[in-house]
Every structure is written in C-alpha cells, then in structure tokens.
Design an enzyme around this catalytic site. Structure first.
Site, PDB file in Angstrom:
ATOM      1  N   LEU A  99     -27.000 -14.063  25.104  1.00 63.89           N
ATOM      2  CA  LEU A  99     -25.590 -13.241  25.120  1.00 63.89           C
ATOM      3  C   LEU A  99     -25.647 -12.066  26.341  1.00 63.89           C
ATOM      4  O   LEU A  99     -26.543 -11.358  26.323  1.00 63.89           O
ATOM      5  CB  LEU A  99     -25.549 -12.666  23.769  1.00 63.89           C
ATOM      6  N   ASP A 100     -24.786 -12.117  27.340  1.00 57.50           N
ATOM      7  CA  ASP A 100     -24.436 -11.353  28.460  1.00 57.50           C
ATOM      8  C   ASP A 100     -25.911 -10.993  29.012  1.00 57.50           C
ATOM      9  O   ASP A 100     -26.162 -10.059  29.929  1.00 57.50           O
ATOM     10  CB  ASP A 100     -24.313  -9.843  27.568  1.00 57.50           C
ATOM     11  N   GLU A 101     -26.599 -12.201  29.278  1.00 57.10           N
ATOM     12  CA  GLU A 101     -27.907 -11.982  29.885  1.00 57.10           C
ATOM     13  C   GLU A 101     -28.075 -13.096  31.217  1.00 57.10           C
ATOM     14  O   GLU A 101     -29.122 -13.066  31.933  1.00 57.10           O
ATOM     15  CB  GLU A 101     -29.285 -12.396  28.855  1.00 57.10           C
TER      16      GLU A 101
END
EC number: 3.5.1.10
Lengths: 277, 277, 277, 277
Positions: C221-223
């Site tokens: 996530l969001d990485e």
C-alpha cells in the site's frame, strides 16, 4: 516610548479581543500589529499584540488578569535582545549561517556560546569571537555528558538552545530542563524519515522532493511541535550524498527562519502543533 | 443564527480594533475569525471580521458609523453565493477548472454565463448546462463589440467578471463599468513580460522560472493590483510552446485561487496593491 | 518519415551509448532527443532516444540485440496515442482535470472508459462522451468486485489504468494483472501519512507543508515507485478539511504530470525507484 | 586513472553523439555521466561528458577535431580546483555563504581574494584567512577605479569573478576583460525590476513573490544569460525592507548554486540563454 509584545493564550470566550484591546486603549498603548487565532477543536484563543507607549507593566497586567478568564497565560515581553546557546557536532552550515546572520543583524540575537561534542567547529566559532565549549561524549556515560553540557549551557542562562545539527539524542531530563526552549533542525520533511540517515532513507524510497524541519524538542524523537519546513526537488540523478549536500541550504534556511520566528515571540504551542502569529 | 462578514477600511487611528469589537460584543455577535492590517506608509487600517449571530444590520452599521472616523468604508456582507460571468477566447484550461470546481463545490459560486469572442468553448460550457454567448469581434468596431459584451453580461448582474484567458484588451469604458470587479489571469510572472506572447518573451530571455499572475483589471494593461502569483521551474529543454503547455496548470490554479479569495471577501485594494485578510 | 522512441535498459558496460547511437546512425535514424542514466549502485544503464526517419523495426532491433549485452530490455515505441481507463470513487477534481486535458490536447491520450465504485461521477464523465461503468462494491466480495472491474477494464485493453482518487485497496491479483501499468495518486507527501485520511494525519501532526504523490501501484500500500510529487504550504489556520480542499489542486496537477511522463515513455522503474529520462 | 570533463559545442549534425562516444571508447575512456542538448532554433549541439581513464589529451583532442564539424568548440577540463575572486560592497550574506561553503567543502573552490569598494567586509573575509583588497571608488574616476580593481584581481588569475552583491555598475571594458567569467547576483526575479532598488520596486508593484537571479555579466545591465533563479512568497505584511531581509537567503542560495554549476563546467551560453548539462 517603549515597544513590548503581549502574548495571550486562554480558553476561547466571547469578547476577548474587545477586552484586551480595551485595556490597551485605556493604558494609551498603541497597537502596532495584532494577530489572533482561535483553535476551534480545542476552543483555545491565541493573540500576539505589538504595543508602543509608556508601560506600567504592573497595572497593565493587573487589568488583564481581572478581565480575562481563569487559566489565561499572558506575557508582556520587552524588546531586549534574546540570548541563545548553539549545540553542534561537525557540520558547519547551520552554525555558519547563524553566525553570519547574527553578525550582520539579520538575526537580532546574542550568541552566548557554542557547545560541541566534537571540536570540529571550534575554529569557525572562535573566528566570530564566541566561546566554544568542547565537551566530548567519548569515554563517559550519557548522564555524565549531559551533566557537563547543562553546566556549560546554564552559566549563560539562555532564552533558547539551538541544535544546529547536534547529532546525539537528548534524554528527557535534558529536554525537561529547557521546556519548549530547544529548537532542533531535522534533515527530512517530517514525519517522513524519522531518525538516523534520513537522506539515505529518502534515496532508498525514491522520493522526488526532500526537505528539512525545524521543531521544538520534546521527549519523542523528531516528534516535537513543528515550527517551519521547506523542501527542494530532487531526481534520480541524486545519490544520498548529493541529497545531503543539496539539503544543507534548506536545513540552514529552515532553522534560521524558525529561530527568527521564536525570537520574535511569534510561536505558540498547542499540544503537538504550533500557532504562528 | 446567521453568518456575515464585516469589511472595514479607514484611516488608521488609536483604538479601532477595540471600537469595532466592542460593537460586535454589544450586538452579541460572535467573532469567528478576525484579521486586521495597518499599512504604515498610507496610515490606512483594514479589518475583515467573520461574525455569527442574529443581525440587525441597520443598528449595527449605525453604531459602527457613529464610532468610526470619517472616510470609513464598511460593508456587511451576507454569506449568499456570489454570481460571476466568465469571459473566454479559445483556451479551455482555466474555464474547465472553474467549471469543475463550481460543480464539485470547491468554489462556492454561481456561474451565470460564459461569454466568448470565439465559439471554441461553447461545447465545453454547455456540457455544464451554463449558457454560452458567442459574441465575435470580427467585422465590428471595438465599441460595438464591447457594447454587445456589456449587454450580454449585464443581464446577469454579476458580482465579478472573470477573464479566463480572454485575449483581447478591454477599453477604459468597459473596465470602469465593473470597478475592481474584473479579475484577469496573465500568463507571466508580472511585471515581467507584460503584453503579448509572454511565454515567447520568457523563452527568448532565457528565464529559469515562469509564472502566472491573477489581478484586478485597471486601465493600464497588466498593471492592476495583483491578487495571486505562482511559478514553476523551466530549463533549456523548454521551447516557448513547452512553457505555454506547462504554464497552463499554473494559470488555472492561480486564477481559481484568486477567485476564491475574492469570493470570500478577503481582498482589499490599496492604490495598486492588494491586502488579503 | 516517422517518429519512434527507443527505450533501452541493461547492465552497465563500456561503450553502450556509442553502440546504440552507431546503430541509429547506420540506420539513418536522426536522434532528436537523447537521455541516458547510469545507476551506479545497481550498475544499470537506462537510455531513452527519440528517433526520426524511415524505420525497419526488425533489422534495427536485430542489430541492437546483437550489439547489446545479455539481459537488455529494449522497446521501440511508435508515437501512436495511448489508451487509458480511469478508476474513480466520488471526487471529481482529478478526473475533471484529465478529461479537460484530453479534450484540449494538453494530454495526448485516449480515455477509453471511466470505472467507478460509486455513480457520483457518471454525469461528469458522460458530459465528455466517455462510457462510465458503475460497478458498486456493495453486497459482493472483494474478489467478485475486482473480477467485475477487470472484466470492464480488459475489454478496452488499456495501456495504463489511472486511479484518479479511487479509494479502495486493490488486491495483489488485480495489481499483477497490470504490472507497472497502474498509476495512483496518493494525497500525501509519501512516505509521510501512508494509508487512510492523510490530511487528518497531517493536521494532527501539525505539518507546515502538505503534498501529493503519484506512483506506480505495487502490492504494498502506497509503497510503489514514485513518479512525481509536489507540495504546498499550510499553516495553523488550516483545518484538516481546508487541507483537503487546498490539496486537490496539487493532487490533480501531480497526477496529470505523472501521467504525461508515463505516456511519453519517460519513466523507467528500478527496484522501488523511478528514473525519468 | 584520472577524471576529466569534455565540453563540446558545435552546429548540429547527424551522428555527433556516436562520433564523440566512439572516440571515447577508442581511447578506453569510461563515460561516467553524459548529457547532451540540441537547440533546434539555432541548430546547435551541446554535450558534456564526464570521463574516467588514462588521458592522452593531445591524441584524444586530435581525434575529436578530425571527426567533428568545422566550428566545433571543445574543451577537455581537468578536475583541478578552480580559483575565484569575489567582489563585494557592504552586505555580508552572499560572501559569508561562499566562505563557509568553501571552508566545509560544499563548494570545491579556491577563494583567492575578496575585493571591496568599502572595507565593511574586510573583517569577515580575514577571519577566513583570505586577503581583502579595499579599493574605494571615492575621489577617483570610474576608469581609475576599475584599473585598480583589475590590477588587484588579475594578479590572482581567477577562473571566475563573482559579484557577491557588488553594487556598482561595471564598464564594458571591465566586462570584456573577463568574458563569460563574471557571475552576478541580482536581487530580483529578472527581467522584473532591472536596475536599482528592486525590492522597493517590488513593494510598490505589490507582487506576491520575490526572487533573485544569478547571471553572467554582459554589457547590458542585468541582461546577461541567466544561470539560476529562485523565488519566495511575500504578502502585504512585507515592507520593502522586510523583502530585502527575506530575500537575502534566496540571493545567497541562488548565487552559490549558480557558482557550483559553473565550477562543474555545466553551463553553456547560447546567445543570451544558458544550457545547463
């Protein structure tokens, strides 16, 4: 005719501006600048008022205390120059910037002393005729080291302690000794990259912008109330050390801007946030 | 309970904040936000006060007029949605941005109509169920054209006229018809590159930053009071048309930000400068 | 005469630029723009070459494959317009920006369809004569929902899938279906404020700058690899919802800038970082 | 193993990158970084190549001259530290910044001397063990003054002359003595506010952003090729002297960034523009 700054902080209520400005008016104090802010979440009122006139501090503050609600914090601050002690490790840019700004009047501050856990910056400091205290942390406990730091700093009774790239963590005891008086520069755009080697972290994450954050120091590492932040763009050409080199200008500019705001009595702390008036 | 905004502008004097906030207090109006500014050069006082309560406009304004110095301008503005007419030529980005922002509530405004000297943007406008007036300037005199524009615009009685990349110069007569009510976006960082083809000028000068400027329109081309400006970096890779393309995002953001400030009654004009409270 | 873009990525070696440009020269292809980059940490070479001429793709690529080291990835990409599908939830600003930019030619892209898990943006989408698929996630499992999404999207065979404020997390299976083809906009300056409600997090932390991040979507996530970021200043006057409103312009600008770079074949991925040539 | 930088500038032609990189390859010089740019308007080719290896300058340059078109300018520059002379008047911030950066290695440069038309900065300069030449302009003609300046500067044979807030206009004769070797910082975002008192001009115009510009000095005042620019936001609270104080950080950062680019041999001049590779 004198100039002073009144800082007021209290639970919000109807008529506060009116009451405070009435008292200023009654004391024939001219309001040069006035800024106020109400934090609606916490129902807290903040006001910073630059005043000019003939002050009778005692009666003026007495009138304020009579008029304002319980729990009001108010300070009437003279425009005398404030005194700081700067703590450093090895990097010159933040210290150099403050030294030059104090010299040419861009920052109105007295640098009482510089304290370093290395002697790298002794030479630079002494160029500006400021005492340098070299207090190595090597071979002694953290407690002993901080005791020596405190002893060195306390003799100057500074208004603020400025961590100009001081690279060691301070204990809660040290921090409690100067509550909301220690200003640190962290070399990242907090809360990104808390802790050690933020530029290396930034490089590895592949960010396209890096930054710096000046904040009051509290017990939680890099978690204190933020005063100022700024950023610069980077790209894939930047190694971690390129980021570090480019970041220096941001770090020093952010730190000295934060310091200027604090010295101007503009910064209020509300929980973990700052209100800057 | 209603919300209104009080705007006060007058020659500076001692006790103005006190007087105004006293009257608010007397009328049991709660101050939600208050900002004031004194221009020391011109000794002019500005204050914007967001109020909440039960308003008796007549007695409130009467009290203000009694208390404040001669020459005071004060307005008590209801929070009703304001109405604008947008003027365009061929470029879609500024118009498109305002249309979407008005649709999704990001700008609290009624777009009464769009007027274009080309019909390029008729289709886009009508997608949003807004009337489009195509008033070509071709084959008629400037006076005839502006008369037709005024007729089309006046029927909507707009609070403001927004020039969203309207590429023709307006006569003093047209401008005088909407004093400090016309907002223009100029595609340069004014006062650099006044007049035609600013991106071409910027390219030729070899600047490393380009920008956009939103300002009130006065009789002097691109010389009116500036409301908002912003910039982006460019480099030698940018042709003039690359700059134009990249500049679009800045133009639209600057224009809609300026429009938001004006719609919030935050912008005061002092000579050729703006005070934004 | 045609224009194509050659993208080359391989382990670094001496003479790579020379070899590639020699082959271009031999095929009488004119180099309009050329950018290369060597990542020293990973010893990886990247090059993007805009070519003009008469192409014989087969022999040109054959020559490249003979000359370049094992493990080279190279693509010769025609300048044909690319096709995207946009996924949305309820917020209009990013979608609106891409719709207007595609309409006025500022983004050279074909928007094949918009897919939403709410029907809020159906009306806006259809104004631009683009099909909207309303595929609610309510009452079905995540797997069923994603199967329906994939079915809707796959029929358009998009080059890229753009998450224009699509507010649900995608499973690794969905992401694996479009490797390095899904572009997301996250409404914070990553890696600060990963996850839900980043503006609320930013407000609570008291930051003085907020931002937005466009990145490729990976399983974390969001990485994923960051393509573009930008920021704006905020202060104590901003509530979390003020930040959200002000952040919209940054979000949409960052997303459409990232999309433009991807559509221009400028973005290479190296581990979790991007190289933009 | 040595490192050198090759700068090539010539009329554009097919195969230039190929030819140059072939010669590097033939001489077994490894390309560490390479950047090139073609100005399509002027059909001019620019390339900057960082090389590593064992150099035979004579044969390498001979091969280049054989291969490249007539009118090619090429330089093979060793990585030896460059030497500058700094000219100042009274303001400390730009000089202070360069002194600290040279001291801590952030700028890789030898400051041979500082020359001032006032002695205000003699003390600061000498703190850093650098000779200061106080050459007052008072009581002598401009020609006499510049002759004295040239005499003082020439003895150091500087690679570049840096005007770090030197507040007097230089004659064409002086400028011609150091063609494209004089770098100036102008305290505005050029071309806005050319000439004297730019902050006063900015204040009067009511701009919302101020900036600084580093440029090569040519005969036309503030009209030389721009190397770097940067800006900061201001508002109605800023007097002209507030702008001046805030502008200092921009000025010094812009100047030292431009100086770094020049010292890295990254800046090419094309007519009145710079290409930075």
């Amino acid at each position: 005719m004198e100039k002073k700054t009144l800082r007021t902080e209290c639970p919000d209520a109807v008529g506060l501006i009116s009451k405070i400005t009435n008292i200023c008016y009654k004391h024939q104090l001219n309001i040069i600048h006035n800024n106020e802010f109400v934090d609606n979440t916490n129902q807290q009122f903040f006001m910073r008022t630059e005043l000019e006139g003939v002050f009778n501090d005692q009666t003026f503050l007495y009138d304020l205390d009579q008029a304002l609600p319980k729990g009001t914090q108010r300070q009437l601050i003279s425009s005398a120059r404030k005194r700081i002690v700067i703590m450093v490790t090895k990097e010159a840019h933040c210290l150099g910037d403050i030294l030059v700004k104090a010299m040419d009047g861009c920052l109105d501050v007295e640098i009482a002393a510089v304290v370093g856990n290395y002697d790298t910056l002794q030479n630079l400091t002494e160029k500006f005729d400021i005492p340098f205290h070299y207090i190595s942390h090597q071979g002694i406990s953290r407690e002993e080291h901080e005791a020596a730091l405190l002893q060195a700093i306390d003799q100057y009774q500074p208004d603020y302690v400025v961590l100009a790239k001081y690279m060691r963590i301070l204990t809660p005891e040290f921090v409690a000794h100067y509550p909301n008086q220690i200003i640190n520069i962290h070399h990242s755009f907090l809360p990104a990259f808390i802790g050690a080697k933020p530029y290396q972290q930034a490089y590895e994450r592949g960010v396209k912008i890096i930054g710096a954050t000046a904040h009051f120091v509290t017990n939680d590492l890099d978690e204190g109330p933020i005063i100022t932040q700024n950023v610069i763009p980077v790209d894939h050409n930047f190694s971690a050390s390129d980021m570090a080199r480019s970041g220096r200008d941001v770090e020093k500019t952010v730190l000295s801007k934060a310091l200027g705001l604090v010295l101007d009595d503009r910064v209020f702390v509300l929980n973990n946030r700052t209100v800057i008036l």
